[in-house]
Design an enzyme around this catalytic site. Sequence first.
Site, PDB file in Angstrom:
ATOM      1  N   GLN A 100      16.364  65.323 -12.717  1.00 37.60           N
ATOM      2  CA  GLN A 100      15.776  65.147 -11.382  1.00 37.60           C
ATOM      3  C   GLN A 100      15.012  66.415 -10.992  1.00 37.60           C
ATOM      4  O   GLN A 100      15.594  67.502 -10.914  1.00 37.60           O
ATOM      5  CB  GLN A 100      16.831  64.851 -10.306  1.00 37.60           C
ATOM      6  CG  GLN A 100      16.113  64.374  -9.032  1.00 37.60           C
ATOM      7  CD  GLN A 100      16.929  64.352  -7.763  1.00 37.60           C
ATOM      8  OE1 GLN A 100      17.525  65.362  -7.410  1.00 37.60           O
ATOM      9  NE2 GLN A 100      16.922  63.234  -7.062  1.00 37.60           N
ATOM     10  N   TYR A 176      12.861  66.976   1.664  1.00 38.15           N
ATOM     11  CA  TYR A 176      12.388  68.046   0.774  1.00 38.15           C
ATOM     12  C   TYR A 176      10.872  67.864   0.594  1.00 38.15           C
ATOM     13  O   TYR A 176      10.296  66.904   1.116  1.00 38.15           O
ATOM     14  CB  TYR A 176      13.167  68.005  -0.546  1.00 38.15           C
ATOM     15  CG  TYR A 176      14.640  68.320  -0.329  1.00 38.15           C
ATOM     16  CD1 TYR A 176      15.094  69.635  -0.285  1.00 38.15           C
ATOM     17  CD2 TYR A 176      15.561  67.300  -0.093  1.00 38.15           C
ATOM     18  CE1 TYR A 176      16.439  69.920  -0.041  1.00 38.15           C
ATOM     19  CE2 TYR A 176      16.907  67.582   0.155  1.00 38.15           C
ATOM     20  CZ  TYR A 176      17.334  68.886   0.178  1.00 38.15           C
ATOM     21  OH  TYR A 176      18.650  69.181   0.439  1.00 38.15           O
ATOM     22  N   ARG A 316      29.171  60.084  -3.924  1.00 38.47           N
ATOM     23  CA  ARG A 316      30.489  60.574  -3.490  1.00 38.47           C
ATOM     24  C   ARG A 316      31.648  59.852  -4.175  1.00 38.47           C
ATOM     25  O   ARG A 316      32.647  60.481  -4.501  1.00 38.47           O
ATOM     26  CB  ARG A 316      30.586  60.486  -1.966  1.00 38.47           C
ATOM     27  CG  ARG A 316      29.695  61.529  -1.295  1.00 38.47           C
ATOM     28  CD  ARG A 316      29.509  61.263   0.159  1.00 38.47           C
ATOM     29  NE  ARG A 316      28.784  60.010   0.380  1.00 38.47           N
ATOM     30  CZ  ARG A 316      28.506  59.510   1.571  1.00 38.47           C
ATOM     31  NH1 ARG A 316      28.894  60.151   2.642  1.00 38.47           N
ATOM     32  NH2 ARG A 316      27.836  58.383   1.686  1.00 38.47           N
TER      33      ARG A 316
HETATM   34  C1  LIG Z   1      27.363  66.725  -2.716  1.00 41.57           C
HETATM   35  C2  LIG Z   1      26.076  65.971  -2.705  1.00 41.57           C
HETATM   36  C3  LIG Z   1      24.961  66.502  -3.327  1.00 41.57           C
HETATM   37  C4  LIG Z   1      23.756  65.785  -3.355  1.00 41.57           C
HETATM   38  N1  LIG Z   1      22.688  66.291  -4.034  1.00 41.57           N
HETATM   39  C5  LIG Z   1      21.579  65.544  -4.199  1.00 41.57           C
HETATM   40  C6  LIG Z   1      20.539  65.971  -5.056  1.00 41.57           C
HETATM   41  O1  LIG Z   1      20.605  67.015  -5.715  1.00 41.57           O
HETATM   42  N2  LIG Z   1      19.439  65.179  -5.162  1.00 41.57           N
HETATM   43  C7  LIG Z   1      19.335  63.993  -4.471  1.00 41.57           C
HETATM   44  O2  LIG Z   1      18.309  63.301  -4.588  1.00 41.57           O
HETATM   45  N3  LIG Z   1      20.325  63.562  -3.678  1.00 41.57           N
HETATM   46  C8  LIG Z   1      21.449  64.284  -3.544  1.00 41.57           C
HETATM   47  N4  LIG Z   1      22.486  63.801  -2.789  1.00 41.57           N
HETATM   48  C9  LIG Z   1      22.399  62.469  -2.182  1.00 41.57           C
HETATM   49  C10 LIG Z   1      23.061  61.423  -3.079  1.00 41.57           C
HETATM   50  O3  LIG Z   1      22.351  61.277  -4.305  1.00 41.57           O
HETATM   51  C11 LIG Z   1      23.173  60.049  -2.396  1.00 41.57           C
HETATM   52  O4  LIG Z   1      21.890  59.599  -2.059  1.00 41.57           O
HETATM   53  C12 LIG Z   1      24.026  60.088  -1.125  1.00 41.57           C
HETATM   54  O5  LIG Z   1      25.193  60.849  -1.292  1.00 41.57           O
HETATM   55  C13 LIG Z   1      24.453  58.662  -0.717  1.00 41.57           C
HETATM   56  O6  LIG Z   1      25.150  58.042  -1.784  1.00 41.57           O
HETATM   57  P1  LIG Z   1      26.748  57.871  -1.775  1.00 41.57           P
HETATM   58  O7  LIG Z   1      27.071  57.117  -0.519  1.00 41.57           O
HETATM   59  O8  LIG Z   1      27.065  57.092  -3.026  1.00 41.57           O
HETATM   60  O9  LIG Z   1      27.380  59.229  -1.745  1.00 41.57           O
HETATM   61  C14 LIG Z   1      23.676  64.521  -2.717  1.00 41.57           C
HETATM   62  C15 LIG Z   1      24.809  64.009  -2.075  1.00 41.57           C
HETATM   63  C16 LIG Z   1      25.987  64.705  -2.075  1.00 41.57           C
HETATM   64  C17 LIG Z   1      27.194  64.091  -1.411  1.00 41.57           C
END
Ligand SMILES: Cc1cc2nc3c(=O)[nH]c(=O)nc-3n(C[C@H](O)[C@H](O)[C@H](O)COP(=O)(O)O)c2cc1C
Length: 349
Positions: A100, A176, A316
């Site tokens: 990514q 971003y 998560r």
């Molecule tokens: C700890 C953490 C780090 C994340 N880092 C990124 C990242 O580096 N790049 C990105 O596009 N999204 C990042 N996200 C967003 C996640 O990819 C995702 O879109 C978001 O957590 C919702 O999905 P979930 O409900 O399955 O957690 C991050 C989310 C969390 C919780």
Amino acid sequence: MKLLEPLDIRNIQISNRLVLAPMSRMQANEDGTVSERMPLYYSNYARRGVGLLMTEALYTDKISGRAYFNQPGLCTAAQRDTWRTVVSAVHDMGGRIFAQLQHGGRLAEPGLNPQHIAASDGIAAGNTWQTGRPNAAARAATTSEIKQIIECFERAASYAVEAGFDGIEIHGARGYLIDDFLSASTNRREDEYGGSLENRLRLPVQIVECVRGVVGKRPISFNMSLYKMDDLSYTPPGGEAEMTSIASALETAGVDLLHVSTRKALRDEQWGEPLVKVIGAAVTRARVIANGGLKTLDDCSQCLALPGVEAVSLARALLSNPDWLSMALERRPLETYVPGMEREALRIA
Ligand SMILES: Cc1cc2nc3c(=O)[nH]c(=O)nc-3n(C[C@H](O)[C@H](O)[C@H](O)COP(=O)(O)O)c2cc1C
């Protein structure tokens, strides 16, 4: 069960439709090379049956592009060489992995980059995600800086190919830099990179086209969201039609996967499930990965039943349960994500 069915994207075969969503862990070495535990951390997900892994966001340049301290990068040959160890560890476990690529833009940690640049002059609301300090004032990127940013994405993509990655994901979400250019609320430029939707799309499209030029037949994913780290309620001025146009333009530029990040992919809020459906209906060749708030097997099945959705990604739930697939299939109780877990040492088993 659709989740367990294989998926072919361009020339690569993925064993199932479960995707590790990108998750910044901020535990790389100071110089942005991969740290000791990272190969095992990533390959553990492949070992536990996740078909496709997105890396955490990797910075593409050191002048303005980093978002976090101890973020890994893909802009030097040394960084590229250390990613080879991650990629081959994942491949050894039968998994696939995309790099990514990100530019931190206005959301970068203060003091991290020599230049703090964005689409327009301004300051993001609230505090930064990593250190919780007030966001710093950013200035509008010049046209020549925009050109350099695109070149840095191109170089990072060719390093990704050399490191053996199966594909690229472009981080176009959450405020971003790329999303900052795409969004009418933050992009107030009056040149060819701002104003009309066509102009706001120019940077994302040029990045996709450049990346396509170097990755050849490998797939490109584009991670998009409406919500931003500093604005959860952004609505595009053109509504659904605008989102349809964005998806079509990205597809035409060469995107194979639209990774739709929502706060809750199954919630009937304006840009939850409806956004997934709008993007699903907009694409012709590209596939949709749905993301946001999915925790259980039933959530995934429900999401995979939405028109156009071919894969689901979990962040998560996989952070708190690296063995999520077996646990979910056996209906064992799942651990709950606790905010801040991402700062703990990388789990390698
Ligand atoms: C700890 C953490 C780090 C994340 N880092 C990124 C990242 O580096 N790049 C990105 O596009 N999204 C990042 N996200 C967003 C996640 O990819 C995702 O879109 C978001 O957590 C919702 O999905 P979930 O409900 O399955 O957690 C991050 C989310 C969390 C919780």
